[in-house]
Design an enzyme around this catalytic site. Structure first.
Site, short mmCIF file in Angstrom:
data_model
loop_
_atom_site.label_atom_id
_atom_site.label_comp_id
_atom_site.label_asym_id
_atom_site.label_seq_id
_atom_site.Cartn_x
_atom_site.Cartn_y
_atom_site.Cartn_z
N HIS A 228 0.84 -1.20 0.00
CA HIS A 228 0.00 0.00 0.00
C HIS A 228 0.88 1.26 0.00
CE1 HIS A 228 -2.63 -2.95 2.33
NE2 HIS A 228 -3.41 -2.63 1.32
N SER B 242 0.58 -8.96 1.82
CA SER B 242 -0.87 -8.98 1.84
C SER B 242 -1.34 -8.76 3.27
CB SER B 242 -1.36 -10.35 1.36
OG SER B 242 -2.71 -10.53 1.71
#
Ligand code: AMP
Length: 281
Positions: free
Chosen positions: A37, A185
């Site tokens: 991210h 993840s």
């Protein structure tokens, strides 16, 4: 860094920025942020005057038996990461504000969601396309950033953005990995140390197959066999070679090929892929 909860407040803020001539970059996320991210945020901050990151665990993309309730929620840590990346505003709406009583409208991209993840998660891409549409309509970005780890999602968003004339530039960035190759993840948090070790079979298989393709192997059967052999100890959902734009299965490696895999490891359903573009000359 500003934290915005209300959708009307979010839109008013964005309208004001656009009127001031600022370009808006947008990074949609479900939170539990990691370096994957952060890489999207970093790129957006570099390429736009202001960056909005959304944090919203979207209920419409989870089936009733999936991990909506268990999904990690780490809002304070997430805000710290976003602020460090230079994000201007976090948009974190409430579930009931996005989906009020009587909510009935969904965005369906046809065809692309049918294979790969869509087979075991039949409502997933409808939920993703719907929430991204709603977020685009509120955040009003010039550019939106997505990770290639979710390659089928990228294909769906690309097509939806084109078909519905959003006029937003979709930017896709490479998968960020742990030093040992595991794709980052939010769901890696579900893994025990032993499961984490087992999960490495996914990236190992994909990298082996990538080397094969680089060495000239073009048969899908042989490439898929390599990945499946490596992942033999896992509960495989799928291993497939498809065209990266149409998500249609390929018998031979050609064009821009997407080699994608998904498996359940303990409580986590993990996905990963590599993309290989066949050299034209
Ligand atoms: P999520 O919070 O899982 O919905 O992901 C939000 C965005 O981050 C999506 O565009 C993902 O594709 C992207 N993303 C997730 N993991 C990674 C990763 N390891 N590397 C790059 N981007 C990622």
């Amino acid at each position: 860094m500003k934290i915005i909860r209300g959708k009307n407040e979010m839109r008013a803020w964005s309208v004001e920025r656009r009127c001031a001539g600022d370009s808006i970059g947008f990074v949609p996320t479900m939170g539990a942020l990691h370096d994957g991210h952060a890489s999207l945020m970093r790129a957006s901050v570099k390429e736009n005057r202001v960056t909005v990151a959304s944090i919203f665990v979207n209920p419409t993309q989870f089936a009733p038996h999936e991990d909506f309730n268990a999904y990690p929620r780490t809002f304070e840590d997430d805000c710290r990461i976003a602020e460090d990346m230079g994000v201007t505003a976090i948009y974190a709406p409430e579930k009931d504000s996005l989906y009020p009583e009587g909510y009935a409208t969904y965005v369906n991209v046809e065809g692309l969601p049918d294979g790969l993840c869509g087979r075991s998660r039949p409502i997933f891409f409808r939920g993703v396309a719907t929430v991204v549409t709603k977020l685009f309509n509120t955040v009003l970005p010039d550019r939106a950033y997505f990770g290639m780890k979710d390659a089928q999602q990228c294909a769906v968003i690309r097509r939806m953005t084109r078909d519905l004339d959003f006029g937003i530039e979709i930017i896709e960035l490479p998968t960020v990995r742990e030093p040992d190759g595991l794709a980052m993840s939010s769901r890696n948090r579900y893994l025990t140390p032993e499961e984490r070790g087992q999960a490495l079979a996914i990236s190992r298989g994909l990298f082996k197959a990538e080397s094969q393709m680089k060495a000239g192997e073009r048969s899908a059967e042989s490439i898929l066999k390599t990945v499946r052999n490596e992942m033999a100890g896992l509960n495989i959902d799928y291993v497939e070679l498809v065209d990266a734009d149409t998500i249609q299965p390929l018998e031979r490696v050609e064009g821009r090929a997407l080699l994608a895999a998904a498996a359940w490891v303990g409580k986590a359903r993990l996905i990963d892929n590599i993309q290989y573009e066949v050299p034209t000359s």
